[in-house]
Every structure is written in structure tokens, then in C-alpha cells.
Enzyme design. Structure first.
Site, PDB file in Angstrom:
ATOM      1  N   HIS A 287     -13.089 -12.940 -17.803  1.00  0.00           N
ATOM      2  CA  HIS A 287     -12.851 -12.005 -16.699  1.00  0.00           C
ATOM      3  C   HIS A 287     -13.274 -10.585 -17.086  1.00  0.00           C
ATOM      4  CE1 HIS A 287      -9.914 -14.563 -14.111  1.00  0.00           C
ATOM      5  NE2 HIS A 287     -10.737 -15.330 -14.796  1.00  0.00           N
ATOM      6  N   GLU A 380     -16.048 -16.474  -3.957  1.00  0.00           N
ATOM      7  CA  GLU A 380     -16.281 -15.694  -2.743  1.00  0.00           C
ATOM      8  C   GLU A 380     -17.658 -15.055  -2.701  1.00  0.00           C
ATOM      9  OE1 GLU A 380     -11.610 -14.304  -2.093  1.00  0.00           O
ATOM     10  OE2 GLU A 380     -13.192 -12.786  -2.336  1.00  0.00           O
ATOM     11  N   TYR A 390     -10.164  -6.225  -1.080  1.00  0.00           N
ATOM     12  CA  TYR A 390     -10.617  -7.604  -0.922  1.00  0.00           C
ATOM     13  C   TYR A 390      -9.559  -8.638  -1.301  1.00  0.00           C
ATOM     14  CZ  TYR A 390     -14.880  -5.640   0.596  1.00  0.00           C
ATOM     15  OH  TYR A 390     -15.788  -4.945   1.357  1.00  0.00           O
TER      16      TYR A 390
END
Length: 519
Positions: A287, A380, A390
Site C-alpha cells: 500500500h 476501482e 472517494y
């Protein structure tokens, strides 16, 4: 809805244990005292509510595998899932099927949980239907697609997880980063790679850690600036010895962004543009983000993952889980949405992101598009608006313990999402003339799904999708060259079963998509 085949892996219990061990691991070398590191934060881990609910409510009748259950059909059947939309299956879960003896679960399962159960069904079905296959050699492979037949031309092979690519002026050379910690120059006239550039920053290499994206300044011909991102260990911490096969608990790490010049095969004039505060470093080895993009005003966009702390993606004081916009020197760009908001990081352009690794401007209207990894499922594709939220940390179309909403007022929803995951990487809009019928189409790469997907975009909506590549290898990035060709970075262990060899480090390639006919 477009279906994909493979899934994003769940965070394993073993990984959680390893992270916990790091909290008391020696930080000053092998003989150092075992004292907790105050900079380490441990992410929560729990089974998903959707999985637990399915097991408690549905499994007794429908079973847990591809075979039909004791009383009803398997809900993991690929044909069953392909023939029904998410909304149809969710409605069936809530309303039941009394004629067949299935009661309504509307009082127990709300709409959001019903949809999360559907996501679980699609993700688990992808896992159960996975087959062991052998990767073909992609060189010379001919692909017939809508509007364009093309072949794969392997320009360079033997790369160790190629991550980012940037063309130098003139289009005869390109910079390529290898996650293992190397920056090379690819000569497109001879299809040869240079020796690694010397003097580049030392990086932490494990899982997703290492060298990430690379870009050149829009005025590179005048100033020679090269931008690069890499993963660094918290200063003052010495990583414990280990190997890829037998890793020890990871040290606290974080993404760093630098720029420098390349002179005579050396990296010189190194400048740090971004280094996070020590408390942002975590022991997760993924990440990190990270994708670069310059706009026409030379503003510099870059993405940063949430580092597994999804609440931080909603916190404007935190840099993680955001798309950032700075000047070419790394300062907050004038006009940023939160530049005058007390306590907010002034470089934030948008927030509520999980792990974004794709950025591209639509050449038709200049709108910014982005891709990001979902948790388990729910990858996404978004249109990024200034200052918009978001939703990550609150909403998701994937499965994440602690997140139960699929929509929320004031939060943007994706233009499309993928269950199971495709693991999206770099993206680009095609603006050249080599593939006339692909003009202004969006191209999305997939690593877990091993895909290259073409999307037709009209007024910020995706109106058509086509999978161009499927199971040729992990597609990490796609770049349009100055010559108008599309280039991809591919991870393909030729002749190796994907279930055991897809991560082979030396199987990385730079591949050009060459038209072979006009249709």
C-alpha cells in the site's frame, strides 16, 4: 458488469503475526534490546461480516464449494453469477424464494450487507474456479480484438519486476525502474538495457517495497530532472536479516519521492521532494502507491496508499490514502483545495483512496482518471475531482472488516469496479494514430487478473469494455511512446504454472503492441 477471474489475496493470519512480532523486534541490529518501537501501528484483522453471514445463514443450504449444497444450488457457480447482476442477487437474498423454501432475510440482512455477500460470492467463486495454466511466451503473439489486431513485440526481458517507465526526449530511449532497486535506460534502437544507474537511493525490497514509478520533467530537455519513488526504512532503524523465502517481520517503511539528474551513468543532485513524518511509517510492506503525472502547467501529481489504516484516508491531516498535487519542486501547488484548511495537508488534491496506482488525463476534456486497489474485490476506476472524497474508510464495493456501506452521501462512487480483483496498475488514454479505432480510449492494466482492458469513455462514463490481454502475465503499467505505440510492463514467467511461478523476479519484460492490420 464486467467479470474478472482472479482475486486479491486476503491479509493472512501469518502476516498479522509477523507484524505483531515486529513491535518487539530488535531495531538496532541483531544484538539490540527488544524494546517496542513507538512508530509501529498494528492494523486490525477480523473475518469479513459477509463471509461470516454467509456461513451462518446460507451455507447450510447452498454449501461452501462449487458442488450444489444439501438443499439448493451452489451460489459460487460461475454461470449463475454471470447471468445475474449484483442488484438481482442482493434482492433475492433479502426477499427470499418462498416457493422453493427459502425465507426472506430482509429483517436480518440489509441492502449493504446483501451486496457485500454478493461481492463475497464473486470473489470466492473466482478462487474456486482458478485453474493451473502455463504461461505462453508472449513474443510474437497475435491478438485479434475489436477494431484492431496487434502482436506483442518483446523489447527487453529478464527484468526484476519492472514498475515504471518514462520516455526520454526524442523517443529513442526510456527509463525503466525495477522494483528490486535498479534504474536502467532502455535503448529502443537496439532493444538493449544499460547497466543500472549508479548512486541511486538505497531501497527496502520486500513484497511491494522497492523502486516504484519514474517520470521526467516536462522541460527535461532544458533541466534534466528525473523523478523517482522508492520505499525507505525509517531512519535509525536497522532491518533484521532475512530473505524473500524466509522473511522476518518487516521494519517500519514508507514511500519517499526524490528527483535528480543522470550524468555519465550516475545519479547526482539528489533532492527529496517528499518524506513522511516518522509516525506515518508502518510495518506493512505494501500500500505504498505510487504513480506520477505532470499536467500542462507542470504541476506534479502523485498517489499514496493508505498503508492499511483506512481511517487515515479520511483524515485530511494525514498524507496517506490521497492523491497529491505539488509544484515541480514539491511545494503545495497554488489552488489546492485544502491549502487554507487548518490542520489539513496542503498538498492533498483528493482523499478517501485505498492504494491508487494509476493516473491519466483524458485528452478530450482534461479530466483526471485514477485506478486503485480494492480490499478483497472492489478495485476501482474513478474520475478525480478537486477536493472530492472517494470514500475509502467508509464505503467500498469490496470486502473489508469494519466497512459495511457501499454508498454514502458526499462521497464519490467509482465509474466501475471489479469483483474479483484485477489488481489495477498504470493506466493511459491513447491519443496517437497507430490504432485509429482506439483513439481516446482508456487502457487499464491488471496484475492479479493478468489483464489489459480497453475502455470506451463518453462524458466521464465507461460505455464499453474489452479485455485485450488475458493470462499472458501480470500487466503493471502501460505507456504511450512518442512514436505512437503502446508499451506495457509485463511479468511473465514463461512456461511456469501461475500458481507457483507468477512472482518470478527475473521474468519482467518491456513489450510493444504493434498493429498488424487495419480493420
Amino acid at each position: 458488469m464486467r467479470r474478472t477471474i482472479f482475486i486479491a489475496a486476503l491479509l493472512s493470519a501469518a502476516a498479522t503475526i509477523a507484524i505483531a512480532q515486529q513491535a518487539t523486534a530488535p531495531q538496532g541490529g541483531r544484538g539490540a534490546a527488544r524494546t517496542p518501537n513507538p512508530n509501529i501501528r498494528l492494523p486490525p484483522f477480523a473475518p469479513s461480516t459477509a463471509q461470516v453471514t454467509y456461513g451462518d445463514t446460507c451455507a447450510a443450504c447452498h454449501g461452501t464449494g462449487l458442488d450444489n449444497g444439501p438443499k439448493a444450488r451452489s451460489l459460487f457457480n460461475a454461470d449463475y453469477l454471470a447471468d445475474r447482476s449484483d442488484d438481482e442477487i442482493a434482492a433475492a437474498i433479502q426477499k427470499g424464494w418462498p416457493a422453493a423454501g427459502m425465507p426472506s432475510f430482509a429483517g436480518k440482512i440489509n441492502d449493504a450487507l446483501a451486496h457485500q455477500i454478493v461481492y463475497y460470492l464473486r470473489i470466492q467463486a473466482g478462487r474456486l474456479n482458478t485453474r493451473r495454466i502455463t504461461m505462453p511466451d508472449p513474443n510474437g503473439m497475435v491478438i485479434k480484438s475489436a477494431g484492431q489486431t496487434f502482436k506483442l513485440d518483446v523489447l527487453a526481458a529478464g527484468l526484476d519486476v519492472p514498475w515504471g517507465m518514462a520516455f526520454l526526449p526524442g523517443g529513442k530511449q526510456a527509463l525503466v525502474t525495477e522494483r528490486a532497486g535498479r534504474l536502467r535506460i532502455l535503448d529502443l534502437a537496439t532493444n538493449t538495457l544499460s547497466a543500472p544507474i549508479k548512486g541511486t537511493p538505497e531501497t527496502f525490497v520486500r513484497q511491494d517495497g522497492g523502486y516504484l514509478d519514474v517520470a521526467i520533467h516536462p522541460d527535461y530537455a532544458k533541466n534534466g530532472w528525473v523523478y523517482m519513488a522508492y520505499v525507505d526504512v525509517l531512519p535509525g532503524v536497522t532491518p533484521l536479516p532475512g530473505s524473500h523465502r524466509a522473511p522476518v517481520a518487516a521494519p517500519p517503511t514508507m514511500t519517499v519521492i526524490v528527483r535528480g539528474h543522470i550524468k555519465d551513468g550516475q545519479w547526482v543532485d539528489n533532492q527529496e521532494l517528499f518524506r513522511a513524518a516518522p509516525e506515518v511509517y508502518t510495518t506493512n510492506s505494501d500500500h505504498y502507491g505510487l504513480r506520477f503525472l505532470f499536467d500542462k502547467q507542470n504541476n506534479f501529481y502523485w498517489t499514496l496508499g493508505d498503508r492499511h489504516y483506512f481511517h487515515d484516508a479520511q483524515d485530511l491531516s494525514k498524507v496517506t490514502g490521497k492523491v497529491h498535487r505539488v509544484t515541480d519542486t514539491g511545494k503545495p501547488a497554488p489552488g489546492n483545495p485544502f491549502i487554507n484548511t487548518q490542520g489539513a495537508d496542503p498538498t492533498i488534491w483528493s482523499y478517501g483512496h485505498r492504494n491508487p496506482e494509476g493516473l491519466a488525463f483524458n485528452p478530450v476534456d482534461g479530466h483526471l482518471w485514477e485506478t486503485e486497489h480494492g480490499p478483497t474485490g472492489g478495485d476501482e476506476v474513478n474520475v478525480i475531482k478537486k477536493g472530492a472524497n472517494y470514500g475509502w474508510g467508509v464505503i467500498s464495493h469490496g470486502i473489508e472488516p469494519g466497512i459495511m456501506e457501499i454508498s454514502h452521501e458526499g462521497m464519490e462512487e467509482p465509474k466501475t469496479f471489479f469483483n474479483p480483483s484485477i489488481g489495477p496498475g498504470g493506466i493511459t488514454f491513447y491519443s496517437g494514430n497507430r490504432y485509429p479505432k482506439w483513439k481516446n480510449n482508456l487502457f487499464v492494466t491488471g496484475m492479479v487478473g493478468q489483464k489489459l482492458i480497453r475502455m470506451v469513455v463518453k462524458k466521464d462514463e465507461i460505455v464499453q469494455q474489452e479485455t485485450l490481454l488475458d493470462h499472458v502475465g501480470r500487466v503493471r503499467d502501460i505507456v504511450q511512446g512518442p512514436d505512437g505505440y503502446l508499451y506495457i510492463l509485463l511479468q511473465n514467467p514463461t512456461g511456469t504454472p501461475e500458481s507457483s511461478g507468477i512472482a518470478a523476479g527475473d521474468a519482467g519484460m518491456v513489450v510493444r503492441l504493434v498493429p498488424v492490420s487495419k480493420e
